[in-house]
Design an enzyme around this catalytic site. Structure first.
Site, PDB file in Angstrom:
ATOM      1  N   TYR A  41       0.895  -1.199   0.355  1.00 61.76           N
ATOM      2  CA  TYR A  41       0.022  -0.085  -0.356  1.00 61.76           C
ATOM      3  C   TYR A  41       0.643   1.328   0.304  1.00 61.76           C
ATOM      4  O   TYR A  41       0.653   1.752  -0.792  1.00 61.76           O
ATOM      5  CB  TYR A  41      -1.011  -0.098   1.371  1.00 61.76           C
ATOM      6  CG  TYR A  41      -2.056   1.649   1.579  1.00 61.76           C
ATOM      7  CD1 TYR A  41      -2.518   1.061   0.822  1.00 61.76           C
ATOM      8  CD2 TYR A  41      -1.965   2.018   2.640  1.00 61.76           C
ATOM      9  CE1 TYR A  41      -3.935   1.978   0.945  1.00 61.76           C
ATOM     10  CE2 TYR A  41      -2.986   2.712   2.845  1.00 61.76           C
ATOM     11  CZ  TYR A  41      -3.686   3.312   1.954  1.00 61.76           C
ATOM     12  OH  TYR A  41      -4.720   4.039   2.614  1.00 61.76           O
ATOM     13  N   LYS A  87       1.093   4.212  -2.420  1.00 65.17           N
ATOM     14  CA  LYS A  87       0.120   5.777  -1.940  1.00 65.17           C
ATOM     15  C   LYS A  87       1.749   6.600  -2.409  1.00 65.17           C
ATOM     16  O   LYS A  87       1.002   7.606  -2.982  1.00 65.17           O
ATOM     17  CB  LYS A  87      -0.182   5.823  -0.752  1.00 65.17           C
ATOM     18  CG  LYS A  87      -0.734   4.815  -0.720  1.00 65.17           C
ATOM     19  CD  LYS A  87      -2.205   4.955  -1.672  1.00 65.17           C
ATOM     20  CE  LYS A  87      -3.460   5.057  -1.307  1.00 65.17           C
ATOM     21  NZ  LYS A  87      -4.668   5.602  -1.917  1.00 65.17           N
TER      22      LYS A  87
HETATM   23  P1  NAI Z   1     -13.839   2.769   1.509  1.00 62.73           P
HETATM   24  O1  NAI Z   1     -13.428   1.058   1.440  1.00 62.73           O
HETATM   25  O2  NAI Z   1     -14.979   3.177   1.705  1.00 62.73           O
HETATM   26  O3  NAI Z   1     -13.336   2.661  -0.026  1.00 62.73           O
HETATM   27  C1  NAI Z   1     -12.888   2.613  -1.254  1.00 62.73           C
HETATM   28  C2  NAI Z   1     -13.903   2.541  -2.509  1.00 62.73           C
HETATM   29  O4  NAI Z   1     -12.913   2.205  -3.317  1.00 62.73           O
HETATM   30  C3  NAI Z   1     -14.442   1.013  -1.873  1.00 62.73           C
HETATM   31  O5  NAI Z   1     -16.148   1.412  -2.442  1.00 62.73           O
HETATM   32  C4  NAI Z   1     -14.156   0.093  -3.073  1.00 62.73           C
HETATM   33  O6  NAI Z   1     -15.955  -0.281  -3.555  1.00 62.73           O
HETATM   34  C5  NAI Z   1     -13.569   0.903  -3.736  1.00 62.73           C
HETATM   35  N1  NAI Z   1     -13.262   0.130  -5.063  1.00 62.73           N
HETATM   36  C6  NAI Z   1     -11.787  -0.826  -4.503  1.00 62.73           C
HETATM   37  N2  NAI Z   1     -11.577  -1.405  -5.809  1.00 62.73           N
HETATM   38  C7  NAI Z   1     -12.432  -0.622  -7.252  1.00 62.73           C
HETATM   39  C8  NAI Z   1     -12.007  -0.692  -7.925  1.00 62.73           C
HETATM   40  N3  NAI Z   1     -10.814  -1.435  -9.215  1.00 62.73           N
HETATM   41  N4  NAI Z   1     -12.707  -0.216  -9.220  1.00 62.73           N
HETATM   42  C9  NAI Z   1     -13.475   0.800  -8.568  1.00 62.73           C
HETATM   43  N5  NAI Z   1     -13.328   1.140  -6.717  1.00 62.73           N
HETATM   44  C10 NAI Z   1     -13.080   0.481  -6.112  1.00 62.73           C
HETATM   45  O7  NAI Z   1     -12.201   3.352   2.081  1.00 62.73           O
HETATM   46  P2  NAI Z   1     -12.070   3.948   1.665  1.00 62.73           P
HETATM   47  O8  NAI Z   1     -11.035   4.985   3.489  1.00 62.73           O
HETATM   48  O9  NAI Z   1     -13.224   6.179   1.891  1.00 62.73           O
HETATM   49  O10 NAI Z   1     -10.462   5.105   1.488  1.00 62.73           O
HETATM   50  C11 NAI Z   1     -10.995   5.207   0.188  1.00 62.73           C
HETATM   51  C12 NAI Z   1      -9.261   6.173  -0.340  1.00 62.73           C
HETATM   52  O11 NAI Z   1      -8.887   6.932   0.824  1.00 62.73           O
HETATM   53  C13 NAI Z   1      -8.669   4.429  -0.464  1.00 62.73           C
HETATM   54  O12 NAI Z   1      -7.261   5.068  -1.580  1.00 62.73           O
HETATM   55  C14 NAI Z   1      -7.797   5.022   0.730  1.00 62.73           C
HETATM   56  O13 NAI Z   1      -6.747   3.763   0.445  1.00 62.73           O
HETATM   57  C15 NAI Z   1      -7.353   5.909   0.992  1.00 62.73           C
HETATM   58  N6  NAI Z   1      -7.009   5.892   2.344  1.00 62.73           N
HETATM   59  C16 NAI Z   1      -8.331   6.347   2.901  1.00 62.73           C
HETATM   60  C17 NAI Z   1      -8.052   7.106   4.142  1.00 62.73           C
HETATM   61  C18 NAI Z   1      -8.240   6.518   6.045  1.00 62.73           C
HETATM   62  O14 NAI Z   1      -8.024   7.273   6.800  1.00 62.73           O
HETATM   63  N7  NAI Z   1      -9.484   5.672   5.731  1.00 62.73           N
HETATM   64  C19 NAI Z   1      -6.553   7.054   4.860  1.00 62.73           C
HETATM   65  C20 NAI Z   1      -5.459   7.269   3.809  1.00 62.73           C
HETATM   66  C21 NAI Z   1      -5.696   7.184   2.543  1.00 62.73           C
END
Ligand code: NAI
Length: 302
Positions: free
Chosen positions: A164, A168
């Protein structure tokens, strides 16, 4: 001054839940037409669902315009088709938020190369594919705002997230070249490192922190970074109502005399080579060589 997205078309990847959903809702509330992309799989990237459709229903119920897209960011052709459909429907794409992501956490010792590959594929290649799919259109339009989603893991590291973190930080690197290539065409590219209580972090945050870190607190930073007056090449951290910048810096190069250009000479000068006084933020890679040449010139005059 209110910041409007009236007349703008936005694609948010991974917007079926968590942060992406919060961005999509607020973009729509501020007048943007929004494509809610989400494969709808589980946290580790397996399976599919109609998560995107549900967010579209929420947007429509609030009087906004949106359509759902269930394609995967890992498939370039699907990203091209998504952009083509958006252009056909609404005439352009002004904003792309690369937000889709999965987790396959393990220590590097235990990590299967397949888990490394898939995480890099979704985060890094997925963002590159979606960006590549909108890039020429944004250049033609002479307008584009792109946000990459990095993470503190990428910027600073985190035990158990080698795959990851590599992906990132790769995204921050992608921003740094695309901001240069997009500048002439009014395409601005930024990087966001969010911290939010979502399914991605539900087993990490204690319950009180979960409320504090509501995804809505990240929205102001994300939307500013894709707004008309957005900066370019910024790395912004956002979570729980706290916002900060992060930079890739270098210190002024130290020129070693010919006799010191040995491993021992380098070792003897380690304290000066790693001293951070005079740190600055190069705006492009060539500034590293310029700084070296300037230091050499200064040393030759001394
Ligand atoms: P989340 O798991 O709720 O959202 C990620 C979404 O991406 C999910 O709805 C999933 O179905 C979708 N997804 C996964 N693979 C996919 C693909 N191949 N094509 C289309 N959609 C796909 O998690 P969250 O926390 O909302 O994460 C959003 C972004 O923020 C991610 O990139 C995550 O790595 C990043 N992030 C989040 C942090 C946090 O504290 N929540 C911290 C640092 C980064």
């Amino acid at each position: 001054m209110s910041i409007s997205f009236e007349g703008r078309v936005a694609i948010v990847t991974g917007a079926g839940g968590g942060l992406g959903r919060a961005y999509a809702l607020e973009l729509a509330r501020r007048g943007a037409k929004v494509v809610v992309n989400d494969l709808g799989g589980s946290r580790d990237g397996t399976g599919t669902s109609d998560a995107a459709l549900k967010v579209v229903e929420e947007i429509k119920a609030a009087g906004g315009e949106a359509f759902a897209d269930g394609s995967s960011v890992t498939e370039y052709e699907q990203m091209q088709a998504l952009v083509a459909k958006t252009r056909e429907t609404w005439g352009g794409v002004h904003v792309l938020i690369n937000n889709a992501g999965i987790l396959r956490d393990k220590t590097f010792t235990k990590m299967d190369p397949v888990d490394f590959e898939l995480v890099v594929k979704v985060h890094l290649l997925g963002s590159a594919y979606a960006t590549k799919a909108v890039w020429d259109l944004m250049r033609e339009q002479n307008y584009g705002r792109i946000l990459m989603t990095a993470s503190s893991t990428g910027l600073f590291g985190n035990f158990g997230q080698a795959n990851y973190g590599a992906a990132k930080l790769g995204l921050a690197g992608l921003t740094k070249t695309l901001y240069l290539e997009g500048a002439k065409y009014n395409v601005r590219v930024n990087t966001l490192a969010p911290v939010a209580a979502t399914r991605m972090t539900e087993d990490i945050f204690p319950e009180e922190a979960f409320k504090l870190f509501a995804p809505e607190n990240v929205v102001p930073a994300a939307l500013y970074l894709v707004s008309e007056d957005a900066p370019s090449n910024a790395i912004i951290g956002a979570g729980a109502g706290a916002y900060h910048s992060a930079y890739v810096t270098m210190n002024p190069p130290l020129i070693l005399g010919a006799e010191d250009r040995t491993v021992e000479g380098f070792a003897a000068n380690w304290a000066r080579i790693s001293d951070r006084s005079g740190d600055f933020v190069p705006q492009s890679g060539s500034e590293q060589s310029q700084a070296i040449l300037a230091a050499m010139q200064a040393a030759s005059k001394a």
